[in-house]
Design a protein around this motif. Structure first.
Motif, PDB file in Angstrom:
ATOM      1  N   ALA A   1      25.339  21.622  55.844  1.00  0.00           N
ATOM      2  CA  ALA A   1      25.249  20.398  55.045  1.00  0.00           C
ATOM      3  C   ALA A   1      24.006  19.594  55.408  1.00  0.00           C
ATOM      4  O   ALA A   1      23.303  19.077  54.534  1.00  0.00           O
ATOM      5  N   ILE A   2      23.710  19.488  56.692  1.00  0.00           N
ATOM      6  CA  ILE A   2      22.533  18.739  57.146  1.00  0.00           C
ATOM      7  C   ILE A   2      21.253  19.395  56.645  1.00  0.00           C
ATOM      8  O   ILE A   2      20.331  18.715  56.159  1.00  0.00           O
TER       9      ILE A   2
ATOM     10  N   SER B   1      16.800  18.995  52.614  1.00  0.00           N
ATOM     11  CA  SER B   1      16.065  19.616  51.513  1.00  0.00           C
ATOM     12  C   SER B   1      16.175  18.797  50.236  1.00  0.00           C
ATOM     13  O   SER B   1      15.194  18.618  49.506  1.00  0.00           O
ATOM     14  N   LEU B   2      17.383  18.280  49.947  1.00  0.00           N
ATOM     15  CA  LEU B   2      17.611  17.461  48.755  1.00  0.00           C
ATOM     16  C   LEU B   2      18.677  16.427  49.088  1.00  0.00           C
ATOM     17  O   LEU B   2      19.876  16.712  48.988  1.00  0.00           O
ATOM     18  N   PRO B   3      18.269  15.212  49.503  1.00  0.00           N
ATOM     19  CA  PRO B   3      19.251  14.212  49.935  1.00  0.00           C
ATOM     20  C   PRO B   3      20.229  13.839  48.828  1.00  0.00           C
ATOM     21  O   PRO B   3      19.829  13.405  47.751  1.00  0.00           O
ATOM     22  N   THR B   4      21.510  14.046  49.092  1.00  0.00           N
ATOM     23  CA  THR B   4      22.563  13.649  48.163  1.00  0.00           C
ATOM     24  C   THR B   4      23.883  13.594  48.909  1.00  0.00           C
ATOM     25  O   THR B   4      24.116  14.381  49.830  1.00  0.00           O
ATOM     26  N   ASP B   5      24.734  12.657  48.548  1.00  0.00           N
ATOM     27  CA  ASP B   5      26.101  12.698  49.037  1.00  0.00           C
ATOM     28  C   ASP B   5      26.798  13.882  48.389  1.00  0.00           C
ATOM     29  O   ASP B   5      26.484  14.270  47.265  1.00  0.00           O
TER      30      ASP B   5
ATOM     31  N   ALA C   1      31.955  20.627  54.584  1.00  0.00           N
ATOM     32  CA  ALA C   1      31.578  19.373  55.241  1.00  0.00           C
ATOM     33  C   ALA C   1      31.312  18.340  54.159  1.00  0.00           C
ATOM     34  O   ALA C   1      30.958  18.692  53.021  1.00  0.00           O
ATOM     35  N   ILE C   2      31.471  17.081  54.510  1.00  0.00           N
ATOM     36  CA  ILE C   2      31.252  15.982  53.562  1.00  0.00           C
ATOM     37  C   ILE C   2      30.153  15.076  54.103  1.00  0.00           C
ATOM     38  O   ILE C   2      30.180  14.687  55.275  1.00  0.00           O
ATOM     39  N   ILE C   3      29.192  14.753  53.249  1.00  0.00           N
ATOM     40  CA  ILE C   3      28.185  13.749  53.579  1.00  0.00           C
ATOM     41  C   ILE C   3      28.381  12.555  52.654  1.00  0.00           C
ATOM     42  O   ILE C   3      28.379  12.696  51.425  1.00  0.00           O
ATOM     43  N   LEU C   4      28.573  11.384  53.246  1.00  0.00           N
ATOM     44  CA  LEU C   4      28.693  10.123  52.519  1.00  0.00           C
ATOM     45  C   LEU C   4      27.720   9.118  53.114  1.00  0.00           C
ATOM     46  O   LEU C   4      27.635   8.988  54.337  1.00  0.00           O
TER      47      LEU C   4
ATOM     48  N   ASP D   1      35.387  12.556  44.158  1.00  0.00           N
ATOM     49  CA  ASP D   1      34.552  12.744  42.972  1.00  0.00           C
ATOM     50  C   ASP D   1      33.076  12.522  43.316  1.00  0.00           C
ATOM     51  O   ASP D   1      32.467  11.516  42.961  1.00  0.00           O
ATOM     52  N   ILE D   2      32.524  13.475  44.041  1.00  0.00           N
ATOM     53  CA  ILE D   2      31.107  13.483  44.385  1.00  0.00           C
ATOM     54  C   ILE D   2      30.590  14.900  44.137  1.00  0.00           C
ATOM     55  O   ILE D   2      31.388  15.821  43.954  1.00  0.00           O
ATOM     56  N   PRO D   3      29.278  15.099  44.109  1.00  0.00           N
ATOM     57  CA  PRO D   3      28.755  16.450  43.869  1.00  0.00           C
ATOM     58  C   PRO D   3      29.308  17.461  44.865  1.00  0.00           C
ATOM     59  O   PRO D   3      29.599  17.138  46.019  1.00  0.00           O
ATOM     60  N   ILE D   4      29.452  18.696  44.408  1.00  0.00           N
ATOM     61  CA  ILE D   4      29.857  19.807  45.265  1.00  0.00           C
ATOM     62  C   ILE D   4      28.707  20.797  45.291  1.00  0.00           C
ATOM     63  O   ILE D   4      28.216  21.227  44.238  1.00  0.00           O
ATOM     64  N   ILE D   5      28.265  21.142  46.492  1.00  0.00           N
ATOM     65  CA  ILE D   5      27.101  22.012  46.660  1.00  0.00           C
ATOM     66  C   ILE D   5      27.562  23.313  47.310  1.00  0.00           C
ATOM     67  O   ILE D   5      28.099  23.308  48.421  1.00  0.00           O
ATOM     68  N   LEU D   6      27.372  24.428  46.602  1.00  0.00           N
ATOM     69  CA  LEU D   6      27.633  25.741  47.179  1.00  0.00           C
ATOM     70  C   LEU D   6      26.423  26.144  48.012  1.00  0.00           C
ATOM     71  O   LEU D   6      25.302  26.180  47.506  1.00  0.00           O
TER      72      LEU D   6
END
Length: 372
Positions: A193-194, A199-203, A216-219, A308-313
């Protein structure tokens, strides 16, 4: 003006100049003075301090249409380095990054894991030899981060749970006793996640798909953590807790058992060979992948309903995912949705190789930058 206020202003000027240079390729003194509204003497004295401390370098001259060309200044990106290590069952990979989070070195050691003193000493010695072979001085290393398949204590010093590798109870001191710099443990999914966030900052919720699944979750630009180390471990949410597949955690039906690469591949089958057959339209492989995508879509949608935030594979699978697969997954998610969806919440990650090692090196770099 009090002495403490004067010192605070001086430190602010010092910090502001460094961070301005960090966010630019190179600047002249006058550019720095103009952008920060500082006098040239103030800029000059602070640049001299930063140069003496090895944080800034003179970097040629800037082009000029008239008069003398001004000396250019840049941060010394390679002056300090972060080390990240990803530990898996049969190998360990080292990533060394500079202060711009640019990968300077990637190297893999074939080294079967064991929770022993011998393993810690061998890996530490191999790391030191690697650094020496590439003319890196130990004092350049900020610290070493180790990304591992386990839950980590809040202080990063102890592995609290580690059934995959049987690594529970390991401590950073097991490695640090052989190294001239500090060591910190990180959950491997947090590392992925880090790496993706830099590379592309997003929650978002980051689903790291490799041999095993990790989440992992980034908020608010921070990894969500708890004292138990369990925050974000959505891989153990169950799709079928009664009759589902048996998970290494002892429960049944965890999405780990439906969405990891282990759940997709047959024995002695590699990810590369699977996707080669898929691209050749092997019908058995195609059917297996269709079933896998059904489970993956269900899991993604369940996570979307929680937060309800973006999900990144992300993770190992990323380099095999195509725009066609992304479109396919988005269509499956639309069919599952019970609410109107104005825009897609699913994204693919961009760190295609060794994202655990890369991510494990970044916290030390971020901490250093934030404290200049």
């Amino acid at each position: 003006m009090s002495t403490s206020n004067m010192q605070s202003i001086q430190h602010s000027n010092y910090s502001d100049i460094y961070h301005l240079l960090y966010n630019n390729d190179k600047l002249a003194k006058q550019d720095i003075a103009d952008q920060l509204n500082l006098s040239l003497p103030t800029v000059t004295s602070n640049l001299q301090r930063l140069i003496e401390q090895g944080l800034v370098i003179k970097n040629g001259q800037l082009k000029s249409l008239i008069g003398r060309r001004a000396t250019a200044y840049s941060i010394n990106a390679n002056g300090l380095l972060g080390v990240g290590i990803e530990i898996f069952r049969n190998y360990a990979t080292v990533a060394i990054l500079n202060l711009k989070n640019e990968v300077q070195l990637l190297h893999t050691f074939e080294l079967p894991f064991s929770n022993t003193t011998e393993y810690c000493q061998t890996l530490s010695n191999q790391l030191l030899n690697l650094i020496e072979d590439h003319n890196i001085q130990p004092q350049q290393i900020l610290s070493a981060g180790i990304g591992i398949q386990g839950l980590i204590s809040n202080d990063g010093n102890t592995i609290l749970y580690g059934k995959i590798l049987d690594c529970e109870g390991m401590k950073t001191s097991d490695f640090a006793q052989y190294l001239p710099f500090s060591v910190t443990f990180y959950h491997d999914a947090d590392c992925v996640a880090i790496a993706e966030h830099v590379s592309l900052p997003t929650d978002g919720i980051f689903m790291s798909i490799g041999e095993h699944l990790g989440t992992a979750i980034i908020l608010n630009n921070q990894i969500l953590k708890s004292s138990s180390g369990r925050n974000g471990t959505m891989e153990h949410i169950s799709l079928n807790s009664r009759d589902g597949r048996l998970c290494y955690c002892g429960r049944r039906g965890c999405i780990e058992t439906y969405c990891s690469l282990n759940s997709l591949l047959h024995d002695n089958e590699t990810t590369e060979s699977f996707f080669d057959k898929l691209n050749q339209n092997d019908q058995e492989v195609r059917q297996r992948f269709e079933t896998y995508l059904d489970y993956l879509a269900q899991s993604i949608y369940n996570l979307h309903m929680f937060v309800d935030i973006p999900i990144i594979l992300a993770g190992e699978i990323t380099k095999y995912l195509t725009t066609e697969i992304l479109t396919d997954l988005k269509n499956r998610l639309k069919e599952l949705s019970v609410f109107p969806e104005d825009e897609s919440y699913l994204q693919f990650g961009s760190v295609l190789k060794h994202s655990v090692a890369i991510g494990a090196s970044i916290p030390a770099i971020q901490n250093k930058i934030n404290n200049i």
